[in-house]
Write a protein that holds these residues in place. Sequence first.
Motif, mmCIF file in Angstrom:
data_model
loop_
_atom_site.group_PDB
_atom_site.id
_atom_site.type_symbol
_atom_site.label_atom_id
_atom_site.label_comp_id
_atom_site.label_asym_id
_atom_site.label_seq_id
_atom_site.Cartn_x
_atom_site.Cartn_y
_atom_site.Cartn_z
ATOM 1 N N VAL A 5 0.598 -1.572 0.029
ATOM 2 C CA VAL A 5 -0.245 0.159 -0.104
ATOM 3 C C VAL A 5 0.950 1.067 -0.274
ATOM 4 O O VAL A 5 1.401 1.141 0.897
ATOM 5 C CB VAL A 5 -1.094 0.422 1.562
ATOM 6 C CG1 VAL A 5 -1.748 1.505 1.419
ATOM 7 C CG2 VAL A 5 -1.960 -1.066 1.598
ATOM 8 N N LEU A 6 0.370 1.792 -0.609
ATOM 9 C CA LEU A 6 0.839 3.435 -0.425
ATOM 10 C C LEU A 6 0.432 4.773 -0.785
ATOM 11 O O LEU A 6 -1.040 4.866 -0.741
ATOM 12 C CB LEU A 6 1.689 3.202 -2.330
ATOM 13 C CG LEU A 6 2.791 5.172 -2.124
ATOM 14 C CD1 LEU A 6 3.410 4.983 -1.190
ATOM 15 C CD2 LEU A 6 2.340 5.224 -3.848
ATOM 16 N N VAL A 7 0.202 5.094 0.989
ATOM 17 C CA VAL A 7 -0.513 6.373 1.262
ATOM 18 C C VAL A 7 0.218 7.460 1.095
ATOM 19 O O VAL A 7 1.867 8.034 1.484
ATOM 20 C CB VAL A 7 -0.816 6.131 2.813
ATOM 21 C CG1 VAL A 7 0.463 5.634 3.443
ATOM 22 C CG2 VAL A 7 -1.939 7.108 2.817
ATOM 23 N N GLY A 8 -0.023 8.874 0.720
ATOM 24 C CA GLY A 8 -0.187 10.176 1.043
ATOM 25 C C GLY A 8 -0.943 11.495 1.470
ATOM 26 O O GLY A 8 -1.987 10.773 1.605
ATOM 27 N N GLN A 9 -0.569 12.063 1.580
ATOM 28 C CA GLN A 9 -1.202 13.677 2.266
ATOM 29 C C GLN A 9 -0.489 14.529 1.706
ATOM 30 O O GLN A 9 0.005 14.843 1.642
ATOM 31 C CB GLN A 9 -0.411 13.023 3.845
ATOM 32 C CG GLN A 9 -0.994 12.133 4.733
ATOM 33 C CD GLN A 9 -0.338 12.796 5.809
ATOM 34 O OE1 GLN A 9 0.756 12.695 6.288
ATOM 35 N NE2 GLN A 9 -1.019 12.200 6.858
ATOM 36 N N SER A 10 -2.106 15.497 1.212
ATOM 37 C CA SER A 10 -2.202 16.820 0.078
ATOM 38 C C SER A 10 -3.241 17.761 1.489
ATOM 39 O O SER A 10 -3.755 17.353 1.645
ATOM 40 C CB SER A 10 -2.518 15.454 -0.712
ATOM 41 O OG SER A 10 -2.577 17.025 -2.060
ATOM 42 N N GLY A 11 -2.629 18.381 0.027
ATOM 43 C CA GLY A 11 -3.262 19.918 0.803
ATOM 44 C C GLY A 11 -2.878 20.603 2.173
ATOM 45 O O GLY A 11 -2.058 20.138 2.960
ATOM 46 N N GLY A 12 -3.643 21.610 2.665
ATOM 47 C CA GLY A 12 -3.193 21.911 4.073
ATOM 48 C C GLY A 12 -3.725 21.164 5.163
ATOM 49 O O GLY A 12 -4.812 19.802 5.273
ATOM 50 N N PRO A 13 -2.486 20.725 6.075
ATOM 51 C CA PRO A 13 -2.876 19.565 7.549
ATOM 52 C C PRO A 13 -4.630 19.853 8.155
ATOM 53 O O PRO A 13 -5.076 20.902 7.857
ATOM 54 C CB PRO A 13 -1.848 19.307 7.981
ATOM 55 C CG PRO A 13 -0.856 21.243 7.740
ATOM 56 C CD PRO A 13 -2.153 21.023 6.337
ATOM 57 N N THR A 14 -4.482 18.660 9.051
ATOM 58 C CA THR A 14 -5.973 19.159 10.051
ATOM 59 C C THR A 14 -5.114 18.596 11.259
ATOM 60 O O THR A 14 -4.064 18.245 11.083
ATOM 61 C CB THR A 14 -6.873 18.704 9.891
ATOM 62 O OG1 THR A 14 -7.343 17.816 9.884
ATOM 63 C CG2 THR A 14 -7.233 18.681 7.939
ATOM 64 N N VAL A 36 3.430 -0.606 4.224
ATOM 65 C CA VAL A 36 2.734 0.538 4.084
ATOM 66 C C VAL A 36 3.682 1.118 3.806
ATOM 67 O O VAL A 36 4.721 1.539 4.927
ATOM 68 C CB VAL A 36 1.755 0.818 5.129
ATOM 69 C CG1 VAL A 36 1.294 2.368 4.388
ATOM 70 C CG2 VAL A 36 0.668 -0.586 5.568
ATOM 71 N N TYR A 37 3.678 1.786 2.795
ATOM 72 C CA TYR A 37 4.289 2.919 2.222
ATOM 73 C C TYR A 37 4.212 4.638 2.411
ATOM 74 O O TYR A 37 2.808 4.741 2.622
ATOM 75 C CB TYR A 37 5.739 2.786 0.562
ATOM 76 C CG TYR A 37 6.381 1.361 0.347
ATOM 77 C CD1 TYR A 37 7.189 1.498 1.662
ATOM 78 C CD2 TYR A 37 5.889 0.500 0.214
ATOM 79 C CE1 TYR A 37 8.252 1.016 1.407
ATOM 80 C CE2 TYR A 37 6.750 -0.425 0.273
ATOM 81 C CZ TYR A 37 7.821 -0.607 1.082
ATOM 82 O OH TYR A 37 8.580 -1.629 0.435
ATOM 83 N N GLY A 38 4.511 5.377 2.681
ATOM 84 C CA GLY A 38 4.252 6.619 2.693
ATOM 85 C C GLY A 38 4.695 7.607 2.127
ATOM 86 O O GLY A 38 6.418 7.645 2.152
ATOM 87 N N MET A 39 4.462 8.327 1.131
ATOM 88 C CA MET A 39 4.715 9.113 0.018
ATOM 89 C C MET A 39 5.244 10.269 1.261
ATOM 90 O O MET A 39 4.480 10.614 2.160
ATOM 91 C CB MET A 39 3.724 10.437 -0.813
ATOM 92 C CG MET A 39 3.221 9.328 -1.532
ATOM 93 S SD MET A 39 2.357 10.097 -2.416
ATOM 94 C CE MET A 39 0.925 8.679 -3.019
ATOM 95 N N ARG A 40 6.857 10.932 0.654
ATOM 96 C CA ARG A 40 7.022 12.447 1.688
ATOM 97 C C ARG A 40 6.093 13.078 0.936
ATOM 98 O O ARG A 40 6.923 13.050 -0.195
ATOM 99 C CB ARG A 40 8.816 12.013 2.178
ATOM 100 C CG ARG A 40 8.922 10.744 2.791
ATOM 101 C CD ARG A 40 8.683 11.315 3.987
ATOM 102 N NE ARG A 40 9.498 12.312 4.422
ATOM 103 C CZ ARG A 40 9.300 13.697 4.906
ATOM 104 N NH1 ARG A 40 7.933 13.808 5.087
ATOM 105 N NH2 ARG A 40 10.222 14.460 5.792
ATOM 106 N N TYR A 41 5.595 14.095 1.400
ATOM 107 C CA TYR A 41 5.550 15.335 0.872
ATOM 108 C C TYR A 41 4.295 15.217 -0.205
ATOM 109 O O TYR A 41 4.806 15.262 -1.181
ATOM 110 C CB TYR A 41 6.777 16.408 0.409
ATOM 111 C CG TYR A 41 7.229 16.831 1.323
ATOM 112 C CD1 TYR A 41 7.076 17.128 2.707
ATOM 113 C CD2 TYR A 41 9.272 16.092 1.906
ATOM 114 C CE1 TYR A 41 7.454 17.462 3.310
ATOM 115 C CE2 TYR A 41 9.322 16.126 2.701
ATOM 116 C CZ TYR A 41 9.066 17.275 3.362
ATOM 117 O OH TYR A 41 9.817 17.290 5.010
ATOM 118 N N GLY A 42 3.392 13.807 -0.550
ATOM 119 C CA GLY A 42 2.627 13.833 -1.474
ATOM 120 C C GLY A 42 3.137 13.201 -2.522
ATOM 121 O O GLY A 42 4.259 13.342 -2.545
ATOM 122 N N ILE A 43 2.082 13.477 -3.735
ATOM 123 C CA ILE A 43 2.749 12.831 -5.106
ATOM 124 C C ILE A 43 3.616 13.741 -5.103
ATOM 125 O O ILE A 43 4.231 13.040 -6.777
ATOM 126 C CB ILE A 43 2.010 12.623 -5.983
ATOM 127 C CG1 ILE A 43 1.675 12.579 -7.519
ATOM 128 C CG2 ILE A 43 1.278 14.347 -6.411
ATOM 129 C CD1 ILE A 43 1.726 10.479 -6.935
#
Length: 422
Positions: A5-14, A36-43
């Motif tokens: 699995v690859l997961v990323g976070q994008s836009g303004g955080p919460t 589970v891999y995490g993208m650093r700084y989104g796409i």
Amino acid sequence: MKGNVLVGQSGGPTAVINSSLAGVFKTAMDRGFNKVYGMRYGIQGFLDEQYVDMSKYVKNELDLELLKRTPSAFLGTCRYKLPAIHEDKEVYEKIFHLLDKMDIEVLIYIGGNDSMDTIQKLSDYAILTGAKQRFIGCPKTIDNDLALTDHTPGYGSAAKYIGTSTKEVIRDCLGFSYKKKNVTVIEVMGRNAGWLTGATALSKAEDCDGPDLIYLPEIPFDIEKFTKKVETLLKKKDIVVAAVSEGIKNKEGKYICEFSAGSSTKDAFGHIQMTGTAAYLANYIHEKLGCKTRSVEFSTLQRSASHLASRIDINEAFMVGGAAIKAADEGLSGMMVVIDRLSDDPYQSTTGVYDVHRIANGEKVVPREWINKDGDYVTDEFVSYLKPLIQGDYTPMMVDGLPRHLTMNTKGYKDLYKVFNE
């Protein structure tokens, strides 16, 4: 055996974005995915092959709980707009080459409207090319402006902070009310939707009158009418508090902040950078009415105050992260998880999924019937909709009197483990 699995976070955080990340990680592990891999700084970061193995940072239940209580984006975020497929196929070829290289079976993107645009484009490219990967959007935005979902993770906690802080600002104003006329303008985030600014009405209770005026971007803002309202109120009371969305516009469609010395810089999605609305209005009132004024801008505090996070919000953020993995594991792609409200009393919710094409690049605004006739306050229906979302607390993990957060610098957690193992 399942892939990764690859997961990323994008836009303004919460304040709860990392609870969704925790939900993705735990559910993926529970369902037998390999990594589970995490993208650093989104796409954007992923295009530079920046990613991490989440198991290096979430090693036990304590780490998972710490992640749920950590504000901002643990993985880092971005505001990067993927080009249209026909404009630059090389970008997509690179992304899918990396996905194949890493044996990625599922990609989860946690974000708002612009992030759903990314999920839409990636899933469309997969269909066009017959790629095996599945793409699911996980909702996140304090703005609460995603279509088809009752509300978005992040909104309840931001609203809780806004309601609390508005109440405290009003209390502060009252402390200086003796024989002085004072106008305070509170600026709240919200470009085209007033969900956050409306949350200032939560401060109205037996011990607080709440703000006198609330202006949302859904209604054109008339500065002369605003000035007359304030002038009339000052004849009756010494303290006037007005809450305004950063994105209020005049009838010509020009943002009020554009009249100030604020920046007109735009981001990758063409959004003007908002600042200075409250300061401009406070100065305007001072010049016109001669009374003392001040402006208060909640700014990034409203999206990062994890110490005031709503338990409902934390739990639902975790829930939608898990639901995103479940949807992908069951073969869905090109979808976004939504929250469906089942009841208000007692409050209950569940998750559903919708085609991301029906959500991406849309915008859900406050219904006109939830704003009063004069356009300067929200109705009881708005407050009733919001109140269930701010309920409950999620106590931070305190070390030496301050909240502890999970970071990629794993040094210095011995004191935390010591506190919670005693």
